[in-house]
Write a protein that holds these residues in place. Structure first.
Motif, PDB file in Angstrom:
ATOM      1  N   LYS A  56       0.852  -1.190   0.000  1.00 52.58           N
ATOM      2  CA  LYS A  56       0.000   0.000   0.000  1.00 52.58           C
ATOM      3  C   LYS A  56       0.895   1.250   0.000  1.00 52.58           C
ATOM      4  O   LYS A  56       1.708   1.450   0.892  1.00 52.58           O
ATOM      5  CB  LYS A  56      -0.907  -0.008   1.231  1.00 52.58           C
ATOM      6  N   VAL A  57       0.715   2.043  -1.040  1.00 52.18           N
ATOM      7  CA  VAL A  57       1.546   3.242  -1.163  1.00 52.18           C
ATOM      8  C   VAL A  57       0.657   4.469  -1.315  1.00 52.18           C
ATOM      9  O   VAL A  57      -0.448   4.401  -1.849  1.00 52.18           O
ATOM     10  CB  VAL A  57       2.493   3.130  -2.372  1.00 52.18           C
ATOM     11  N   VAL A  58       1.154   5.581  -0.796  1.00 50.17           N
ATOM     12  CA  VAL A  58       0.418   6.844  -0.924  1.00 50.17           C
ATOM     13  C   VAL A  58       1.226   7.872  -1.702  1.00 50.17           C
ATOM     14  O   VAL A  58       0.738   8.936  -2.045  1.00 50.17           O
ATOM     15  CB  VAL A  58       0.055   7.406   0.471  1.00 50.17           C
ATOM     16  N   GLU A  59       2.500   7.555  -1.966  1.00 49.22           N
ATOM     17  CA  GLU A  59       3.375   8.459  -2.704  1.00 49.22           C
ATOM     18  C   GLU A  59       3.862   7.753  -3.967  1.00 49.22           C
ATOM     19  O   GLU A  59       3.837   6.532  -4.055  1.00 49.22           O
ATOM     20  CB  GLU A  59       4.569   8.865  -1.839  1.00 49.22           C
ATOM     21  N   PRO A  60       4.339   8.465  -4.964  1.00 47.85           N
ATOM     22  CA  PRO A  60       4.859   7.855  -6.189  1.00 47.85           C
ATOM     23  C   PRO A  60       5.983   6.873  -5.892  1.00 47.85           C
ATOM     24  O   PRO A  60       6.759   7.057  -4.954  1.00 47.85           O
ATOM     25  CB  PRO A  60       5.362   9.053  -6.998  1.00 47.85           C
ATOM     26  N   ILE A  61       6.058   5.810  -6.707  1.00 43.07           N
ATOM     27  CA  ILE A  61       7.079   4.774  -6.538  1.00 43.07           C
ATOM     28  C   ILE A  61       8.301   5.126  -7.379  1.00 43.07           C
ATOM     29  O   ILE A  61       8.179   5.533  -8.528  1.00 43.07           O
ATOM     30  CB  ILE A  61       6.528   3.401  -6.949  1.00 43.07           C
TER      31      ILE A  61
END
Length: 777
Positions: A706-711
């Motif tokens: 789960k990510v909320v910022e760009p990878i």
């Protein structure tokens, strides 16, 4: 001239003295002595009536309410009834004597006049025109069938002499008429009379008697149900012989010939449950004489189930399905209420006599409840355990790599025990069996009554939980009654003369474990993935059920229970021929459904007891742990009281690396995880690059989390351009590489190598270091 005994002795002595004076006379004397010795020998080994007495007499069966089920005239599959000569119609005795041996009471074992006549006719016609077998010789063939050649004929004569040496004429005739072949599997005049006319042999009239006496000459050729006109011609011969022998007048013969006689089907006498009656007869040890057997069968229910078997098979005929079997048990008593072994016992052409209840077949997935029950009882798994339904491979000594899959060829990833059992998933069941051990599971199955699983653990292997052994429908039903009775082993009862049913707890288990298994098998929502929300397994009242399908769709099973009844059904082909597009839920389940609805038509069963002493708590369906805000699927599951503290203190975790390959194959990352993890490639992988194909070989970098910022992707420290959030494709280049993925403060890093392949024969894109399979770019 009157000859005294003294004078007869003197004449005889003089005759022997004359013979003794010449060589020729000595030879004749020797021959006469040999003949005399041979003829006297049978009297040293006589066969008496008691030596050939028929002990397997008629058995009469009734259902639980006293309704007749039928009469078996022996305990085997031959219908035979024995009656004394004075209880047979004199008209039949006259008819059989006229037809087979009119001089029976006037000659010995052989009819020398008939022998001479037969030889004379054969010489004249240059072929055998008529036989010379007496009733005594025919009886000897019935007792000891021998080939029709010279040595066989000599054996027949020898046995006939022994019969005459030990029995009088009436005893021989009585033994003969009680063994006469009367068509099909009917033997003896009493059996034939009861089967064909529903009469005792004593009540036969002339027309019936002459017809029955016509059959034994060639029971197949003169079969009354198949070749009526042939039989009528033979009847005319019998009646004419009776006229010649002075038994009847020509007028009586004509009247008997024209009288209308109707033969009943050979199945008359058996009203219902033929397979059950024959099976039960073989279990009985009643004394000589007719036995009255009060069975536990419910005749109306039995006849309903028989009808449903035929109807279900009719609907599946287009799928190459021809056979079925069903068993209904009262859970409280273990009594057998219905027993159907095949759609039609009397259809020999379609193997109708095969008993599908007792036949041994591969049970498919119907044994899976017992592997989960044993694992729960041993503490190997808990109700909230998450099992991995992902590709798995097992090295079997001396065999190919074993890679269990479901027939859908799909994998569900992390699944609860409840879901794995309810949807009959193969890989989780094999994983659980691997932890239990095949020897322990095999011993447990034997304790449950699977007596035919008598091979070694190595013989069955891990496939035992998927049905690699062979069991009977009877054994399956008995084991499922044990589940319904919360682990109390219950013997199946077929007659009211059996000892009272006793129950004992299965070793090493307690009622709670069995209640958990029942709760899983009755959960309509848990099995929705494989069977749908509203499948034929879902009944309008509480019912636990399990299906099974053997390899190549040769057998389909459905076994289930309510609090009152257990119903076990099998659908397949006795020939072993595969069915087309038929599984447990489409083959045996419709039959199970119909029977269950009928059983509870007037009264619904009680609900199952919830697992004793357990508590229900919410869990995340993916992790099996206490739900977090990130969990997308929350369900209720049972917990042991001692696990409640651990439940409260559990920390969120991630899916273990065994799921990586499965996750990498998903269309999208549907399983959220708090950490960031690279799924592909794996740490330590080695890939091979073919010279000149650098532009065509690509490797996918894939991650989950789960990510909320760009990878941000970096390869050996250099930032990569990306087309999507969770994956990127990279052209292979030789070297050692470190791949890093980062999103805010979350990151993951792995290392892999790419080498130039030396040979085109090397498998393209395959890692020769890491054991993971299918590493293709």
């Amino acid at each position: 001239m009157k000859v005294t005994s003294r004078r007869l002795i003197q004449i005889t002595q003089k005759f022997w003295r004359v013979l003794n004076r010449s060589k020729k006379g000595k030879v004749i004397l020797a021959l006469l002595l040999m003949c005399l010795e041979v003829r006297l020998l049978p009297y040293f080994a006589p066969i008496r009536a008691t030596d050939i007495q028929q002990n397997q007499l008629a058995l009469q069966f009734s259902d639980r309410n006293g309704l007749p089920l039928g009469t078996l005239l022996t305990r085997d599959q031959e219908h035979t009834a024995v009656v004394p000569l004075n209880q047979v119609s004199p008209q039949f005795i006259q008819a059989i004597l006229a037809a087979e041996d009119s001089s029976f009471y006037h000659h010995g074992a052989l009819d020398l006049k008939a022998v001479a006549r037969a030889i004379k006719e054969a010489i004249h016609a240059k072929k055998i025109v008529s036989g010379a077998s007496t009733i005594t010789m025919q009886l000897s063939r019935m007792l000891d069938p021998v080939p029709r050649h010279l040595s066989g004929k000599l054996q027949e004569i020898w046995l006939s002499w022994r019969l005459v040496a030990g029995m009088n004429k009436d005893e021989i005739l009585s033994a003969y008429i009680n063994r006469l072949p009367m068509g099909g599997n009917i033997y003896g005049v009493e059996a034939a009379s009861r089967t064909y006319f529903s009469l005792p042999a004593s009540d036969l009239n002339l027309a019936q008697a002459s017809l029955l006496a016509a059959i034994p000459n060639n029971p197949t050729y003169f079969d009354p149900l198949e070749h009526w006109q042939r039989l009528k011609q033979r009847q005319k011969y019998v009646l004419n012989r009776m006229v010649q022998d002075g038994y009847i007048t020509s007028a009586l013969a004509e009247r008997a010939y024209t009288e209308k006689v109707v033969f009943q089907s050979r199945q008359r006498g058996i009203i219902a449950a033929p397979h059950f009656l024959f099976w039960l007869a073989n279990q009985q040890s009643t004394p000589q004489g007719e036995g009255q057997i009060h069975t536990t069968i419910d005749r109306p229910l039995q006849q309903f189930v028989e009808a449903q078997v035929k109807q279900v098979l009719s609907s599946l005929a287009a799928n190459n399905v021809h056979d079925a079997a069903a068993l209904v048990i009262d859970n409280h008593t273990g009594e057998v209420l219905a027993y159907v072994g095949s759609p039609d016992y009397f259809n020999e052409a379609k193997l109708g006599r095969n008993d599908g209840v007792q036949a041994l077949r591969q049970p498919g997935s119907t044994l899976k409840p017992f592997v989960y029950e044993l694992a729960l009882a041993k503490g190997i798994i808990r109700p909230n355990t998450i099992l991995a339904d992902v590709p798995a491979h097992y090295a079997i000594p001396g065999a190919k790599l074993y890679s269990p899959t479901d027939y859908t060829q799909r994998f569900l990833g992390p699944v609860r025990v409840r879901v794995a059992l309810a949807n009959s998933l193969n890989v989780p069941a094999v994983r659980v069996l691997e932890k239990i051990g095949v020897p322990a599971f095999l011993e447990h199955l034997r304790q449950l009554g699977f007596e035919h699983l008598n091979q070694t653990p190595e013989y069955y292997g891990l496939g035992l939980t998927l049905g690699s052994g062979e069991v009977s429908l009877w054994e399956l039903a008995k084991a499922y009654v044990t589940i319904a009775q919360q682990g109390k082993a219950t013997s199946l009862v077929s007659t009211f003369s059996q000892s009272p049913n006793t129950k004992h707890q299965t070793p090493n288990t307690n009622p709670t474990t069995w209640q958990l298994i029942t709760d899983m098998l009755r959960d309509n929502h848990a099995r929705a993935t494989a069977f749908g929300v509203d499948s034929i397994l879902n009944l309008p009242f509480p019912a636990a059920v399990k299906t099974g399908t053997s390899s190549n769709f040769r057998d389909t099973w459905t076994v289930g229970f309510t609090t009152d009844y257990t119903v076990a059904t099998w659908v397949g082909n006795f020939t072993g021929e595969p069915m087309r597009q038929v599984s447990g839920v489409t083959g045996a389940a419709p039959l199970w459904n119909r029977i269950m609805l009928h059983l509870h038509e007037h009264q619904e069963p009680e609900n199952f007891l919830p697992p004793q002493g357990l508590v229900q708590l919410p869990i995340c369906a993916i992790s099996g742990l206490k739900p977090t805000p990130d969990c997308t699927s929350v369900v209720q599951e049972y917990f042991y009281p001692e696990d409640k503290i651990a439940y409260e203190n559990q920390e969120p975790g991630n899916l273990s690396p065994e799921y990586d390959e499965w996750l990498a194959r998903q269309q999208q990352a549907t399983f959220n995880t708090s950490n960031l993890r690279i799924l592909s490639p794996h740490n330590g992988d080695l890939f091979l690059l073919y010279p000149g194909e650098q532009t065509s070989q690509k490797l996918e970098f894939k991650l989950i989390g789960k990510v909320v910022e760009p990878i941000e992707w970096r390869l050996n420290g250099e930032k990569l351009a990306i087309d999507s959030a969770n994956s990127v494709f990279w052209h292979l280049h030789p070297g050692k590489w470190t791949l890093e993925a980062r999103s805010g403060e979350k990151s993951d890093r792995i290392s892999f190598q790419v080498q130039v392949a030396k040979s085109k024969s090397t498998r393209r894109g395959f890692s020769i270091v890491n054991s993971q399979m299918n590493k293709q770019p």
